[in-house]
Design a protein around this motif. Structure first.
Motif, PDB file in Angstrom:
ATOM      1  N   PHE A 104       0.825  -1.205   0.000  1.00  0.00           N
ATOM      2  CA  PHE A 104       0.000   0.000   0.000  1.00  0.00           C
ATOM      3  C   PHE A 104       0.859   1.255   0.000  1.00  0.00           C
ATOM      4  N   GLU A 105       2.006   1.159   0.631  1.00  0.00           N
ATOM      5  CA  GLU A 105       2.952   2.274   0.711  1.00  0.00           C
ATOM      6  C   GLU A 105       3.351   2.795  -0.672  1.00  0.00           C
ATOM      7  N   ALA A 106       3.292   1.946  -1.698  1.00  0.00           N
ATOM      8  CA  ALA A 106       3.656   2.350  -3.054  1.00  0.00           C
ATOM      9  C   ALA A 106       2.741   3.457  -3.578  1.00  0.00           C
ATOM     10  N   LEU A 107       1.569   3.601  -2.980  1.00  0.00           N
ATOM     11  CA  LEU A 107       0.607   4.616  -3.402  1.00  0.00           C
ATOM     12  C   LEU A 107       0.702   5.900  -2.578  1.00  0.00           C
ATOM     13  N   SER A 108       1.721   6.005  -1.753  1.00  0.00           N
ATOM     14  CA  SER A 108       1.787   7.128  -0.811  1.00  0.00           C
ATOM     15  C   SER A 108       1.853   8.496  -1.492  1.00  0.00           C
ATOM     16  N   PRO A 156     -14.109  15.777  -7.920  1.00  0.00           N
ATOM     17  CA  PRO A 156     -13.852  14.977  -9.116  1.00  0.00           C
ATOM     18  C   PRO A 156     -14.022  13.484  -8.817  1.00  0.00           C
ATOM     19  N   GLY A 157     -14.040  12.695  -9.887  1.00  0.00           N
ATOM     20  CA  GLY A 157     -13.829  11.265  -9.719  1.00  0.00           C
ATOM     21  C   GLY A 157     -12.350  11.090  -9.414  1.00  0.00           C
ATOM     22  N   VAL A 158     -12.003  10.193  -8.540  1.00  0.00           N
ATOM     23  CA  VAL A 158     -10.610  10.021  -8.119  1.00  0.00           C
ATOM     24  C   VAL A 158     -10.165   8.606  -8.433  1.00  0.00           C
ATOM     25  N   SER A 159      -8.955   8.499  -9.004  1.00  0.00           N
ATOM     26  CA  SER A 159      -8.420   7.178  -9.292  1.00  0.00           C
ATOM     27  C   SER A 159      -6.946   7.118  -8.909  1.00  0.00           C
ATOM     28  N   VAL A 160      -6.619   6.085  -8.149  1.00  0.00           N
ATOM     29  CA  VAL A 160      -5.248   5.751  -7.787  1.00  0.00           C
ATOM     30  C   VAL A 160      -5.119   4.260  -8.062  1.00  0.00           C
ATOM     31  N   SER A 161      -4.027   3.858  -8.695  1.00  0.00           N
ATOM     32  CA  SER A 161      -3.919   2.461  -9.108  1.00  0.00           C
ATOM     33  C   SER A 161      -2.493   1.944  -8.959  1.00  0.00           C
ATOM     34  N   THR A 162      -2.377   0.663  -8.666  1.00  0.00           N
ATOM     35  CA  THR A 162      -1.054   0.045  -8.620  1.00  0.00           C
ATOM     36  C   THR A 162      -0.439  -0.078 -10.006  1.00  0.00           C
ATOM     37  N   VAL A 163      -1.242   0.075 -11.052  1.00  0.00           N
ATOM     38  CA  VAL A 163      -0.705   0.053 -12.416  1.00  0.00           C
ATOM     39  C   VAL A 163       0.199   1.271 -12.626  1.00  0.00           C
ATOM     40  N   TYR A 164      -0.246   2.429 -12.132  1.00  0.00           N
ATOM     41  CA  TYR A 164       0.538   3.673 -12.169  1.00  0.00           C
ATOM     42  C   TYR A 164       0.619   4.194 -10.734  1.00  0.00           C
ATOM     43  N   PRO A 165       1.474   3.630  -9.901  1.00  0.00           N
ATOM     44  CA  PRO A 165       1.459   3.948  -8.468  1.00  0.00           C
ATOM     45  C   PRO A 165       1.858   5.372  -8.113  1.00  0.00           C
ATOM     46  N   ASP A 166       2.437   6.103  -9.050  1.00  0.00           N
ATOM     47  CA  ASP A 166       2.833   7.483  -8.755  1.00  0.00           C
ATOM     48  C   ASP A 166       1.886   8.497  -9.390  1.00  0.00           C
ATOM     49  N   ARG A 167       0.684   8.053  -9.803  1.00  0.00           N
ATOM     50  CA  ARG A 167      -0.243   8.948 -10.504  1.00  0.00           C
ATOM     51  C   ARG A 167      -1.577   9.066  -9.762  1.00  0.00           C
ATOM     52  N   LEU A 168      -2.071  10.299  -9.723  1.00  0.00           N
ATOM     53  CA  LEU A 168      -3.404  10.601  -9.213  1.00  0.00           C
ATOM     54  C   LEU A 168      -4.215  11.119 -10.391  1.00  0.00           C
ATOM     55  N   GLU A 169      -5.354  10.498 -10.636  1.00  0.00           N
ATOM     56  CA  GLU A 169      -6.226  10.936 -11.728  1.00  0.00           C
ATOM     57  C   GLU A 169      -7.479  11.565 -11.150  1.00  0.00           C
ATOM     58  N   LEU A 170      -7.768  12.781 -11.614  1.00  0.00           N
ATOM     59  CA  LEU A 170      -8.997  13.471 -11.251  1.00  0.00           C
ATOM     60  C   LEU A 170      -9.817  13.603 -12.519  1.00  0.00           C
ATOM     61  N   SER A 171     -11.015  13.034 -12.522  1.00  0.00           N
ATOM     62  CA  SER A 171     -11.837  13.061 -13.736  1.00  0.00           C
ATOM     63  C   SER A 171     -13.142  13.799 -13.484  1.00  0.00           C
ATOM     64  N   PHE A 172     -13.624  14.421 -14.549  1.00  0.00           N
ATOM     65  CA  PHE A 172     -14.833  15.233 -14.503  1.00  0.00           C
ATOM     66  C   PHE A 172     -15.730  14.800 -15.648  1.00  0.00           C
ATOM     67  N   HIS A 173     -16.881  14.249 -15.326  1.00  0.00           N
ATOM     68  CA  HIS A 173     -17.807  13.742 -16.330  1.00  0.00           C
ATOM     69  C   HIS A 173     -18.956  14.729 -16.492  1.00  0.00           C
TER      70      HIS A 173
END
Length: 111
Positions: free
Chosen positions: A6-10, A29-46
């Motif tokens: 879990f620390e990889a998402l810090s 926003p919609g929020v996405s954090v993933s182990t696929v891209y552990p250093d990325r935060l995605e904020l989405s607006f629909h």
């Protein structure tokens, strides 16, 4: 494939916490954090390009760095990337393309 702790998402989780403290007045926003891209935060607006723009402006992301395309001929997509407090930030906004609504309406009337 190895399991990440879990620390990889810090980094993105820290940025999310900073945003919650600094920008509570901005649209959620919609929020996405993933182990696929552990250093990325995605904020989405629909269906909310105004929300996308509010966040872009608040974070000081230059308008000219925003990319635009139409997806599937029906959806406008805005994207902006930035590095913030140790994490890559992806802002993405989706909205119906008004031109596609007009085209479909004309086609439906003609049939």
């Amino acid at each position: 494939m190895s399991i990440q702790p879990f620390e990889a998402l810090s980094a993105p989780l820290l940025v999310l916490r900073l945003f919650a403290a600094e920008y509570p007045h901005l649209p959620a926003p919609g929020v996405s954090v993933s182990t696929v891209y552990p250093d990325r935060l995605e904020l989405s607006f629909h269906n909310d390009l105004a929300g996308f723009e509010a966040w872009r402006d608040a974070l000081g992301i230059a308008p000219e760095s925003v990319s635009f395309h139409v997806q599937d001929g029906r959806t406008r997509v805005l994207k902006a990337e930035s590095y913030y407090a140790g994490a890559w930030l992806l802002l993405i906004g989706f909205a119906k393309d008004p031109a596609s609504v007009v085209e479909r309406s004309r086609a439906e009337v003609a049939s």
